[in-house]
Structures are given as structure tokens and as C-alpha cells.
Design a protein around this motif. Structure first.
Motif, PDB file in Angstrom:
ATOM      1  N   GLN A  29       7.495  -9.658   5.067  1.00 43.86           N
ATOM      2  CA  GLN A  29       6.260  -9.432   4.311  1.00 43.86           C
ATOM      3  C   GLN A  29       5.276  -8.566   5.097  1.00 43.86           C
ATOM      4  O   GLN A  29       4.611  -7.701   4.521  1.00 43.86           O
ATOM      5  CB  GLN A  29       5.614 -10.756   3.911  1.00 43.86           C
ATOM      6  CG  GLN A  29       6.376 -11.464   2.808  1.00 43.86           C
ATOM      7  CD  GLN A  29       5.791 -12.832   2.481  1.00 43.86           C
ATOM      8  OE1 GLN A  29       5.042 -13.413   3.267  1.00 43.86           O
ATOM      9  NE2 GLN A  29       6.143 -13.337   1.317  1.00 43.86           N
ATOM     10  N   ALA A  30       5.183  -8.783   6.392  1.00 39.37           N
ATOM     11  CA  ALA A  30       4.303  -7.954   7.226  1.00 39.37           C
ATOM     12  C   ALA A  30       4.764  -6.494   7.204  1.00 39.37           C
ATOM     13  O   ALA A  30       3.938  -5.574   7.105  1.00 39.37           O
ATOM     14  CB  ALA A  30       4.267  -8.489   8.656  1.00 39.37           C
ATOM     15  N   ALA A  31       6.059  -6.282   7.273  1.00 37.63           N
ATOM     16  CA  ALA A  31       6.595  -4.920   7.221  1.00 37.63           C
ATOM     17  C   ALA A  31       6.297  -4.286   5.858  1.00 37.63           C
ATOM     18  O   ALA A  31       5.909  -3.111   5.776  1.00 37.63           O
ATOM     19  CB  ALA A  31       8.100  -4.924   7.492  1.00 37.63           C
ATOM     20  N   GLN A  32       6.444  -5.047   4.785  1.00 36.21           N
ATOM     21  CA  GLN A  32       6.161  -4.528   3.449  1.00 36.21           C
ATOM     22  C   GLN A  32       4.675  -4.223   3.267  1.00 36.21           C
ATOM     23  O   GLN A  32       4.314  -3.212   2.663  1.00 36.21           O
ATOM     24  CB  GLN A  32       6.640  -5.508   2.363  1.00 36.21           C
ATOM     25  CG  GLN A  32       8.136  -5.576   2.227  1.00 36.21           C
ATOM     26  CD  GLN A  32       8.754  -4.270   1.746  1.00 36.21           C
ATOM     27  OE1 GLN A  32       8.112  -3.433   1.112  1.00 36.21           O
ATOM     28  NE2 GLN A  32      10.012  -4.074   2.063  1.00 36.21           N
ATOM     29  N   ALA A  35       4.089  -0.960   4.841  1.00 33.79           N
ATOM     30  CA  ALA A  35       4.679   0.131   4.063  1.00 33.79           C
ATOM     31  C   ALA A  35       3.852   0.446   2.819  1.00 33.79           C
ATOM     32  O   ALA A  35       3.763   1.606   2.399  1.00 33.79           O
ATOM     33  CB  ALA A  35       6.110  -0.226   3.668  1.00 33.79           C
ATOM     34  N   LEU A  36       3.223  -0.569   2.239  1.00 33.27           N
ATOM     35  CA  LEU A  36       2.468  -0.383   0.996  1.00 33.27           C
ATOM     36  C   LEU A  36       0.999  -0.036   1.217  1.00 33.27           C
ATOM     37  O   LEU A  36       0.319   0.388   0.282  1.00 33.27           O
ATOM     38  CB  LEU A  36       2.587  -1.641   0.130  1.00 33.27           C
ATOM     39  CG  LEU A  36       3.952  -1.826  -0.532  1.00 33.27           C
ATOM     40  CD1 LEU A  36       4.108  -3.237  -1.070  1.00 33.27           C
ATOM     41  CD2 LEU A  36       4.167  -0.788  -1.620  1.00 33.27           C
ATOM     42  N   ALA A  37       0.518  -0.183   2.434  1.00 33.71           N
ATOM     43  CA  ALA A  37      -0.902   0.082   2.718  1.00 33.71           C
ATOM     44  C   ALA A  37      -1.347   1.484   2.284  1.00 33.71           C
ATOM     45  O   ALA A  37      -2.416   1.620   1.679  1.00 33.71           O
ATOM     46  CB  ALA A  37      -1.201  -0.151   4.193  1.00 33.71           C
ATOM     47  N   PRO A  38      -0.561   2.526   2.527  1.00 35.70           N
ATOM     48  CA  PRO A  38      -1.009   3.863   2.112  1.00 35.70           C
ATOM     49  C   PRO A  38      -1.177   4.013   0.592  1.00 35.70           C
ATOM     50  O   PRO A  38      -1.859   4.909   0.128  1.00 35.70           O
ATOM     51  CB  PRO A  38       0.104   4.800   2.608  1.00 35.70           C
ATOM     52  CG  PRO A  38       0.824   4.030   3.655  1.00 35.70           C
ATOM     53  CD  PRO A  38       0.696   2.590   3.286  1.00 35.70           C
ATOM     54  N   PHE A  39      -0.548   3.118  -0.168  1.00 34.15           N
ATOM     55  CA  PHE A  39      -0.604   3.183  -1.625  1.00 34.15           C
ATOM     56  C   PHE A  39      -1.698   2.272  -2.201  1.00 34.15           C
ATOM     57  O   PHE A  39      -1.880   2.210  -3.412  1.00 34.15           O
ATOM     58  CB  PHE A  39       0.758   2.807  -2.219  1.00 34.15           C
ATOM     59  CG  PHE A  39       1.871   3.672  -1.701  1.00 34.15           C
ATOM     60  CD1 PHE A  39       2.086   4.936  -2.218  1.00 34.15           C
ATOM     61  CD2 PHE A  39       2.678   3.232  -0.663  1.00 34.15           C
ATOM     62  CE1 PHE A  39       3.100   5.746  -1.731  1.00 34.15           C
ATOM     63  CE2 PHE A  39       3.695   4.032  -0.163  1.00 34.15           C
ATOM     64  CZ  PHE A  39       3.897   5.288  -0.696  1.00 34.15           C
ATOM     65  N   GLU A  40      -2.382   1.570  -1.307  1.00 33.58           N
ATOM     66  CA  GLU A  40      -3.435   0.628  -1.683  1.00 33.58           C
ATOM     67  C   GLU A  40      -2.936  -0.405  -2.694  1.00 33.58           C
ATOM     68  O   GLU A  40      -3.609  -0.724  -3.670  1.00 33.58           O
ATOM     69  CB  GLU A  40      -4.670   1.366  -2.197  1.00 33.58           C
ATOM     70  CG  GLU A  40      -5.290   2.248  -1.125  1.00 33.58           C
ATOM     71  CD  GLU A  40      -6.545   2.976  -1.582  1.00 33.58           C
ATOM     72  OE1 GLU A  40      -6.977   2.799  -2.734  1.00 33.58           O
ATOM     73  OE2 GLU A  40      -7.089   3.724  -0.755  1.00 33.58           O
ATOM     74  N   LEU A  41      -1.728  -0.913  -2.436  1.00 37.06           N
ATOM     75  CA  LEU A  41      -1.121  -1.957  -3.256  1.00 37.06           C
ATOM     76  C   LEU A  41      -0.749  -3.141  -2.381  1.00 37.06           C
ATOM     77  O   LEU A  41      -0.243  -2.945  -1.271  1.00 37.06           O
ATOM     78  CB  LEU A  41       0.169  -1.456  -3.924  1.00 37.06           C
ATOM     79  CG  LEU A  41       0.070  -0.435  -5.034  1.00 37.06           C
ATOM     80  CD1 LEU A  41       1.463   0.058  -5.418  1.00 37.06           C
ATOM     81  CD2 LEU A  41      -0.649  -1.012  -6.254  1.00 37.06           C
ATOM     82  N   THR A  42      -0.990  -4.337  -2.894  1.00 39.61           N
ATOM     83  CA  THR A  42      -0.419  -5.508  -2.238  1.00 39.61           C
ATOM     84  C   THR A  42       1.049  -5.582  -2.634  1.00 39.61           C
ATOM     85  O   THR A  42       1.488  -4.893  -3.576  1.00 39.61           O
ATOM     86  CB  THR A  42      -1.130  -6.799  -2.684  1.00 39.61           C
ATOM     87  OG1 THR A  42      -0.858  -7.024  -4.077  1.00 39.61           O
ATOM     88  CG2 THR A  42      -2.635  -6.740  -2.422  1.00 39.61           C
ATOM     89  N   HIS A  43       1.787  -6.418  -1.955  1.00 36.91           N
ATOM     90  CA  HIS A  43       3.208  -6.513  -2.285  1.00 36.91           C
ATOM     91  C   HIS A  43       3.409  -7.038  -3.700  1.00 36.91           C
ATOM     92  O   HIS A  43       4.231  -6.524  -4.458  1.00 36.91           O
ATOM     93  CB  HIS A  43       3.955  -7.371  -1.260  1.00 36.91           C
ATOM     94  CG  HIS A  43       5.434  -7.199  -1.368  1.00 36.91           C
ATOM     95  ND1 HIS A  43       6.282  -8.234  -1.569  1.00 36.91           N
ATOM     96  CD2 HIS A  43       6.214  -6.078  -1.336  1.00 36.91           C
ATOM     97  CE1 HIS A  43       7.524  -7.781  -1.652  1.00 36.91           C
ATOM     98  NE2 HIS A  43       7.501  -6.477  -1.501  1.00 36.91           N
ATOM     99  N   VAL A  44       2.657  -8.052  -4.087  1.00 38.22           N
ATOM    100  CA  VAL A  44       2.820  -8.595  -5.443  1.00 38.22           C
ATOM    101  C   VAL A  44       2.379  -7.567  -6.491  1.00 38.22           C
ATOM    102  O   VAL A  44       3.002  -7.465  -7.551  1.00 38.22           O
ATOM    103  CB  VAL A  44       2.109  -9.960  -5.608  1.00 38.22           C
ATOM    104  CG1 VAL A  44       0.604  -9.827  -5.579  1.00 38.22           C
ATOM    105  CG2 VAL A  44       2.568 -10.650  -6.887  1.00 38.22           C
TER     106      VAL A  44
END
Length: 152
Positions: A29-32, A35-44
Motif C-alpha cells: 500500500q505504501a508503494a501504491q 505511485a499514485l501521488a503524482p495523479f492526486e489519487l488515493t489508492h481506493v
């Protein structure tokens, strides 16, 4: 305080599949998240947006319950996350074509484009994270599916 310690069937914590799954999940989850931070999205948010983009291809109306079932998410949490995605302009709620009381969900053009950009980063993250499994990755995925699909 008791001197007996934890009364467990395992001789060492690294023998507990539940603890290991917890630890691996936290690292994944930390890796995801990274990875998603640049897209300003949480994993869910990513999972629901990507699942909606996937389901919308069929052309059939996608209801909130359909999306929650596809993503295996809690319906109440799904509702909250969908509101956030709607506020970001990534999804829309539209009148259901055959049920006047219901709404269907569709990704906006911007939402589908973001999902498709983000999935590249998510899949690259997965390749890196699960890379040490090598040729065993397929069997690992099969094993995960069998655990997911069990009826308890």
C-alpha cells in the motif's frame, strides 16, 4: 504483568501467515500511495475510477452496487469515495435509462484518461513489488484469487 508472553501456536512471528500478509500489505500500500501521488489519487479512488472505466466499456449502466461488487469495497465507503471523484470532475452520475429512481455512473473523459495514465504507474509498481516472485507470480495470483473467493 504476565511473564508468560503471547500464547500463540507459532514459534516465531514470521510463521504467522496473517501477520505476514498484514506486513506485506502495508508495504504494498505504501508503494501504491507513492505511485499514485503524482495523479492526486488515493489508492481506493484509483481502484474505483479504474473499475468504473473498465465496467463502462460494456455500454451497460453501472450502478454503485455493481461498482462496489467489482472492486470488493464497502458500499458506504464506495459512496463517499464516489462523491470525492465526482467533485474532482472524474465521474458523473446520470439518470438510469430504465429505472427513473436510479442513477448510473460513468467516468468523464478526464476521469477515463486519468485512470489510463495512472494504471501504467500502478502496474509498474506491481511489477517492481512482486518482481522477486519471478515465475511464481502466476501461482501467487491464483492463490490470492482462491483466498478472495472463499465463502466464510
Amino acid at each position: 504483568m504476565s511473564d508468560e508472553g503471547l500464547q500463540t501456536e507459532f514459534g516465531h512471528a514470521d510463521e504467522s501467515p496473517g501477520l505476514l500478509l498484514w506486513q506485506v500489505t502495508n508495504r504494498w500500500q505504501a508503494a501504491q500511495r507513492a505511485a499514485l501521488a503524482p495523479f492526486e489519487l488515493t489508492h481506493v479512488q484509483f481502484v474505483l475510477l479504474a473499475s468504473l472505466t473498465y465496467l463502462a466499456i460494456s455500454g451497460e449502466p453501472v450502478m454503485q452496487r455493481d461498482l462496489a461488487a467489482q472492486a470488493a469495497t464497502d458500499p458506504m465507503m464506495t459512496s463517499q469515495v464516489l462523491r470525492a471523484l465526482e467533485q474532482k470532475g472524474l465521474i458523473e452520475r446520470r439518470d438510469h435509462p430504465s429505472d427513473r429512481r436510479a442513477k448510473s455512473l460513468v467516468p468523464t473523459e478526464a476521469g477515463a484518461a486519468l485512470a489510463n495514465r495512472a494504471v501504467v504507474a500502478v502496474e509498474a509498481c506491481d511489477r517492481e513489488f512482486f518482481g522477486p516472485l519471478g515465475a511464481r507470480t502466476g501461482q501467487f495470483t491464483t492463490d490470492l484469487r482462491s483466498l478472495r473467493d472463499r465463502r466464510l
